[in-house]
Design a protein around this motif. Structure first.
Motif, PDB file in Angstrom:
ATOM      1  N   MET A  42     -72.693   1.928  33.457  1.00 28.06           N
ATOM      2  CA  MET A  42     -72.056   2.144  33.927  1.00 28.06           C
ATOM      3  C   MET A  42     -72.185   3.289  34.894  1.00 28.06           C
ATOM      4  O   MET A  42     -71.640   5.512  34.071  1.00 28.06           O
ATOM      5  N   PRO A  43     -72.534   3.425  35.928  1.00 24.08           N
ATOM      6  CA  PRO A  43     -72.662   4.291  36.790  1.00 24.08           C
ATOM      7  C   PRO A  43     -71.313   5.261  37.825  1.00 24.08           C
ATOM      8  O   PRO A  43     -70.195   4.699  37.041  1.00 24.08           O
ATOM      9  N   ASN A  44     -71.566   6.092  37.240  1.00 26.38           N
ATOM     10  CA  ASN A  44     -70.583   7.063  37.937  1.00 26.38           C
ATOM     11  C   ASN A  44     -69.742   7.218  36.940  1.00 26.38           C
ATOM     12  O   ASN A  44     -69.042   8.550  37.330  1.00 26.38           O
ATOM     13  N   LYS A  45     -69.371   6.938  35.886  1.00 29.70           N
ATOM     14  CA  LYS A  45     -68.643   6.806  34.843  1.00 29.70           C
ATOM     15  C   LYS A  45     -68.697   8.150  34.066  1.00 29.70           C
ATOM     16  O   LYS A  45     -69.976   8.841  34.498  1.00 29.70           O
ATOM     17  N   PHE A  46     -67.778   9.080  33.599  1.00 27.42           N
ATOM     18  CA  PHE A  46     -67.682   9.956  32.947  1.00 27.42           C
ATOM     19  C   PHE A  46     -67.701  10.120  31.014  1.00 27.42           C
ATOM     20  O   PHE A  46     -67.606   8.874  30.753  1.00 27.42           O
ATOM     21  N   VAL A  47     -68.648  10.623  30.086  1.00 28.48           N
ATOM     22  CA  VAL A  47     -68.890   9.510  29.221  1.00 28.48           C
ATOM     23  C   VAL A  47     -69.501  10.838  28.231  1.00 28.48           C
ATOM     24  O   VAL A  47     -69.686  11.855  29.114  1.00 28.48           O
ATOM     25  N   PHE A  48     -69.514  10.465  26.588  1.00 30.62           N
ATOM     26  CA  PHE A  48     -69.957  11.936  25.893  1.00 30.62           C
ATOM     27  C   PHE A  48     -71.948  11.796  26.123  1.00 30.62           C
ATOM     28  O   PHE A  48     -72.391  10.396  26.314  1.00 30.62           O
ATOM     29  N   PRO A  49     -72.554  12.475  25.535  1.00 32.63           N
ATOM     30  CA  PRO A  49     -74.181  12.845  25.542  1.00 32.63           C
ATOM     31  C   PRO A  49     -74.076  11.394  25.301  1.00 32.63           C
ATOM     32  O   PRO A  49     -73.417  11.052  23.596  1.00 32.63           O
ATOM     33  N   GLY A  50     -76.066  11.115  24.875  1.00 29.04           N
ATOM     34  CA  GLY A  50     -76.134   9.715  23.882  1.00 29.04           C
ATOM     35  C   GLY A  50     -77.162   8.622  24.410  1.00 29.04           C
ATOM     36  O   GLY A  50     -76.930   9.228  25.789  1.00 29.04           O
ATOM     37  N   GLY A  51     -77.664   7.478  24.018  1.00 28.37           N
ATOM     38  CA  GLY A  51     -78.670   7.305  23.934  1.00 28.37           C
ATOM     39  C   GLY A  51     -78.950   5.836  22.991  1.00 28.37           C
ATOM     40  O   GLY A  51     -78.604   5.735  22.225  1.00 28.37           O
ATOM     41  N   ALA A  52     -79.912   5.208  23.049  1.00 29.71           N
ATOM     42  CA  ALA A  52     -80.698   4.352  22.640  1.00 29.71           C
ATOM     43  C   ALA A  52     -81.745   5.406  21.843  1.00 29.71           C
ATOM     44  O   ALA A  52     -82.264   6.341  21.990  1.00 29.71           O
ATOM     45  N   LEU A  53     -81.704   4.306  20.271  1.00 33.06           N
ATOM     46  CA  LEU A  53     -82.607   4.891  19.300  1.00 33.06           C
ATOM     47  C   LEU A  53     -84.078   5.160  20.064  1.00 33.06           C
ATOM     48  O   LEU A  53     -84.539   4.063  20.541  1.00 33.06           O
ATOM     49  N   ASP A  54     -84.875   5.585  20.015  1.00 34.14           N
ATOM     50  CA  ASP A  54     -86.479   5.630  19.876  1.00 34.14           C
ATOM     51  C   ASP A  54     -86.914   5.201  18.879  1.00 34.14           C
ATOM     52  O   ASP A  54     -86.351   5.806  17.815  1.00 34.14           O
ATOM     53  N   ALA A  55     -88.235   4.379  18.846  1.00 30.69           N
ATOM     54  CA  ALA A  55     -89.206   4.068  17.871  1.00 30.69           C
ATOM     55  C   ALA A  55     -89.289   5.380  17.017  1.00 30.69           C
ATOM     56  O   ALA A  55     -89.603   5.040  15.414  1.00 30.69           O
ATOM     57  N   GLY A  56     -89.125   6.360  16.502  1.00 28.72           N
ATOM     58  CA  GLY A  56     -89.946   7.988  16.134  1.00 28.72           C
ATOM     59  C   GLY A  56     -88.954   8.312  15.666  1.00 28.72           C
ATOM     60  O   GLY A  56     -88.798   9.072  14.328  1.00 28.72           O
ATOM     61  N   ASP A  57     -87.747   8.188  15.805  1.00 28.05           N
ATOM     62  CA  ASP A  57     -86.186   9.059  15.708  1.00 28.05           C
ATOM     63  C   ASP A  57     -86.412   8.647  13.953  1.00 28.05           C
ATOM     64  O   ASP A  57     -85.672   9.780  13.068  1.00 28.05           O
ATOM     65  N   ALA A  58     -86.775   7.633  12.863  1.00 26.17           N
ATOM     66  CA  ALA A  58     -86.413   7.175  11.979  1.00 26.17           C
ATOM     67  C   ALA A  58     -87.739   8.354  11.117  1.00 26.17           C
ATOM     68  O   ALA A  58     -87.533   8.339   9.587  1.00 26.17           O
ATOM     69  N   ASP A  59     -88.440   8.751  11.420  1.00 28.23           N
ATOM     70  CA  ASP A  59     -89.261   9.846  10.871  1.00 28.23           C
ATOM     71  C   ASP A  59     -89.386  11.211  10.918  1.00 28.23           C
ATOM     72  O   ASP A  59     -89.984  12.058  10.335  1.00 28.23           O
ATOM     73  N   ILE A  60     -88.298  11.214  11.782  1.00 26.42           N
ATOM     74  CA  ILE A  60     -88.066  12.502  12.589  1.00 26.42           C
ATOM     75  C   ILE A  60     -87.549  13.651  11.191  1.00 26.42           C
ATOM     76  O   ILE A  60     -86.336  12.709   9.883  1.00 26.42           O
TER      77      ILE A  60
END
Length: 237
Positions: A42-60
């Motif tokens: 999605m280059p140049n597009k206006f979007v909401f903040p976000g992104g892919a899960l990281d491996a460590g997110d489940a342990d936060i």
């Protein structure tokens, strides 16, 4: 999302996106930014903040969990329970891309993972109780990146930091700004963002999570529009 991660371009990656809604009772605004011209997705597009899960997110550690209703609906049509990881990823992506803190004052019970060090240094522990799961969409086949994205809505009043201070944000999104909801569709938006904005508009005056969550399921075989209702409680008698 760490730039050093190895990405399988053919895989559908779990992801989290956050819609921050400000001044909902008077002049509703949402926080958006513009992706770079050289971005693979999605280059140049206006979007909401976000992104892919990281491996460590489940342990936060979370000072407060995601609402049970939302966690229940996140588990539906999912091979494994990602509700905790998705909540953590939402908070992390909000921090990384905007510099806004969704958390409460406190000490971490464990040493923070590398991607969370800067968040922990603000003196906050992430908290998920204000997040509402409102939308899910899988990127259609044929795109350079594919994500199974869960969209979360949060009232800006739950943010612990200055809503106009983006100084700690990464450079992944430019032109961060509070966009009046009535004007958001005049920006260069991805199709799915326009669809989600319609859902947000319908929820401006309703503080409760939606009764059902829309799900655009774009498989290789077909595109389906579903509604996630969660699992019925089991009778333990």
């Amino acid at each position: 999302m760490s730039d050093t991660q190895i990405i399988d371009k053919t895989a559908i990656r779990d992801a989290a996106t956050v819609i921050v809604l400000r001044d909902r009772a008077t002049r509703p605004q949402v926080l958006m930014g513009q992706r770079g011209a050289n971005a693979a997705f999605m280059p140049n597009k206006f979007v909401f903040p976000g992104g892919a899960l990281d491996a460590g997110d489940a342990d936060i550690p979370l000072a407060s969990p995601l609402p049970a209703l939302c966690a229940n609906r996140l588990r539906e049509d999912s091979a494994r329970d990602l509700s905790h990881a998705l909540a953590a990823a939402t908070i992390r992506e909000l921090w990384e891309e905007t510099g806004l803190v969704l958390g409460q004052r406190g000490d971490w019970p464990v040493a923070p993972a590398p991607d969370w060090v800067s968040f922990a240094q603000t003196g906050h522990v992430p908290t998920a109780e204000a997040l509402q799961f409102v939308f899910r969409a899988i990127t259609p086949p044929g795109r350079p990146r594919r994500f199974d994205a869960r969209f979360f809505l949060i009232d800006a009043g739950a943010i612990a930091s200055d809503l106009d201070d983006f100084s700690a944000a990464s450079e992944e999104l430019s032109h961060l700004q509070w966009v009046p909801l009535s004007q958001a569709r005049s920006f260069d938006l991805p199709f799915i963002t326009e669809v989600v904005l319609a859902e947000v508009e319908a929820r401006v005056h309703d503080p409760d999570p939606p009764e059902t969550v829309p799900f655009f399921r774009n498989d290789d075989e077909a595109s389906l529009f579903l509604r996630l209702r969660g699992f019925e409680p089991r009778d333990t008698d």
